[in-house]
Design an enzyme around this catalytic site. Structure first.
Site, PDB file in Angstrom:
ATOM      1  N   GLY A  12      59.469  66.206  66.669  1.00 22.88           N
ATOM      2  CA  GLY A  12      60.122  66.100  67.964  1.00 22.88           C
ATOM      3  C   GLY A  12      59.248  66.395  69.166  1.00 22.88           C
ATOM      4  O   GLY A  12      59.731  66.889  70.182  1.00 22.88           O
ATOM      5  N   ARG A  66      74.149  51.549  55.424  1.00 25.27           N
ATOM      6  CA  ARG A  66      73.587  51.776  56.757  1.00 25.27           C
ATOM      7  C   ARG A  66      74.636  51.657  57.845  1.00 25.27           C
ATOM      8  O   ARG A  66      74.604  52.353  58.850  1.00 25.27           O
ATOM      9  CB  ARG A  66      72.465  50.776  57.040  1.00 25.27           C
ATOM     10  CG  ARG A  66      71.197  51.097  56.283  1.00 25.27           C
ATOM     11  CD  ARG A  66      70.116  50.066  56.576  1.00 25.27           C
ATOM     12  NE  ARG A  66      68.982  50.304  55.714  1.00 25.27           N
ATOM     13  CZ  ARG A  66      67.934  51.068  56.040  1.00 25.27           C
ATOM     14  NH1 ARG A  66      67.873  51.632  57.217  1.00 25.27           N
ATOM     15  NH2 ARG A  66      66.945  51.248  55.200  1.00 25.27           N
ATOM     16  N   HIS A 110      56.969  53.495  70.484  1.00 29.08           N
ATOM     17  CA  HIS A 110      56.211  53.045  69.313  1.00 29.08           C
ATOM     18  C   HIS A 110      54.732  53.341  69.550  1.00 29.08           C
ATOM     19  O   HIS A 110      54.208  53.056  70.630  1.00 29.08           O
ATOM     20  CB  HIS A 110      56.422  51.543  69.099  1.00 29.08           C
ATOM     21  CG  HIS A 110      55.684  51.023  67.901  1.00 29.08           C
ATOM     22  ND1 HIS A 110      56.078  51.329  66.617  1.00 29.08           N
ATOM     23  CD2 HIS A 110      54.566  50.257  67.789  1.00 29.08           C
ATOM     24  CE1 HIS A 110      55.234  50.762  65.765  1.00 29.08           C
ATOM     25  NE2 HIS A 110      54.312  50.110  66.441  1.00 29.08           N
TER      26      HIS A 110
HETATM   27  C1  GAR Z   1      55.475  59.398  67.464  1.00 31.69           C
HETATM   28  O1  GAR Z   1      54.109  59.111  67.437  1.00 31.69           O
HETATM   29  C2  GAR Z   1      56.281  58.136  67.659  1.00 31.69           C
HETATM   30  O2  GAR Z   1      55.653  57.215  68.522  1.00 31.69           O
HETATM   31  C3  GAR Z   1      56.334  57.603  66.257  1.00 31.69           C
HETATM   32  O3  GAR Z   1      56.549  58.729  65.459  1.00 31.69           O
HETATM   33  C4  GAR Z   1      55.949  59.862  66.083  1.00 31.69           C
HETATM   34  C5  GAR Z   1      56.984  60.951  66.180  1.00 31.69           C
HETATM   35  O4  GAR Z   1      56.397  62.148  66.630  1.00 31.69           O
HETATM   36  N1  GAR Z   1      57.364  56.639  66.103  1.00 31.69           N
HETATM   37  C6  GAR Z   1      57.328  55.642  65.228  1.00 31.69           C
HETATM   38  O5  GAR Z   1      56.404  55.460  64.473  1.00 31.69           O
HETATM   39  C7  GAR Z   1      58.543  54.738  65.249  1.00 31.69           C
HETATM   40  N2  GAR Z   1      58.318  53.588  64.433  1.00 31.69           N
HETATM   41  P1  GAR Z   1      57.288  63.244  67.343  1.00 31.69           P
HETATM   42  O6  GAR Z   1      58.407  63.603  66.357  1.00 31.69           O
HETATM   43  O7  GAR Z   1      56.360  64.399  67.530  1.00 31.69           O
HETATM   44  O8  GAR Z   1      57.808  62.691  68.619  1.00 31.69           O
END
Ligand code: GAR
Length: 211
Positions: A12, A66, A110
């Site tokens: 998060g 889903r 993303h």
């Molecule tokens: C982030 O880098 C986000 O961009 C990526 O997951 C990570 C979550 O980190 N999202 C994806 O890959 C979506 N396909 P976080 O929990 O520290 O925000």
């Protein structure tokens, strides 16, 4: 202020960047709810530490159904008066049900410069491909994965010495800058969808290009 739900699956850090930005009363959105599909997501405790309501909808309780998962998610969001959804490392593919129910009201971050490198392992693939620029994209969510009108992108250089970890860390710092900006643009109404693109009100047009 628009009421926003942040959907997470993990640590998060992007959620935290949105919460921090929304601490400013002038920010046009309030983080009213954090939902995780994963009961062990570290972000849940971090959000609760800010006094934000958290909820878990464990997808494993839905045995692959889903749409039933998404109907419960939708009902939860509506019951809390949520107006916008921000996906922040939410690692579930969404069906057209939730995407259509929240059309133009759900955004995602993303870790790549879309439309390059949709899907997973974006930093590894950027290094394999030999691109010299990589980055992150905030976009409205559409029915196809990692697709939809682009709100903001941020670019970083790719260095010959990079590993997926070092490149990912560089991209993450950009993610934390652009996601609050993108949410502010959407919540204030400055960014709106026109066809397959986002148009920005003139005073905000410069902001979206900068990182
Ligand atoms: C982030 O880098 C986000 O961009 C990526 O997951 C990570 C979550 O980190 N999202 C994806 O890959 C979506 N396909 P976080 O929990 O520290 O925000």
């Amino acid at each position: 202020r628009k009421k926003v739900a942040v959907l997470i699956s993990g640590r998060g850090s992007n959620m935290l960047s949105l919460i921090s930005a929304a601490q400013d009363p002038a920010f046009p959105a309030e983080i009213a709810l954090v939902v995780s599909n994963n009961p062990d997501a570290g972000g849940l405790e971090r959000a609760a530490g800010f006094g934000i309501e958290t909820a878990v909808l464990d997808h494993r309780n839905y045995k692959g159904n889903r749409e039933a998962f998404e109907r419960d998610m939708d009902a939860l969001l509506r019951s809390r008066g949520i107006e916008l959804i921000a996906l922040a490392g939410f690692m579930r593919l969404l069906t057209p049900f939730l995407v259509n129910a929240w059309k133009n009201r759900m955004i995602n971050i993303h870790p790549a410069l879309l439309p390059s490198f949709k899907g997973l392992h974006t930093h590894e693939r950027a290094l394999e491909t030999g691109v010299r620029l990589h980055g992150a994209t905030v976009h409205f969510v559409s029915a196809e994965m990692d697709d939809g009108p682009i709100i903001i992108q941020g670019a970083v250089p790719v260095l010959d010495s990079d590993t997926p970890e070092s490149l990912g860390a560089r991209v993450l710092t950009v993610e934390h800058k652009i996601y609050p900006r993108a949410l502010a643009l959407v919540a204030s109404g400055a960014a709106s969808v026109s066809g397959h693109k986002v148009v920005l009100s003139r005073e905000d047009a410069d902001l979206a290009g900068q990182t």
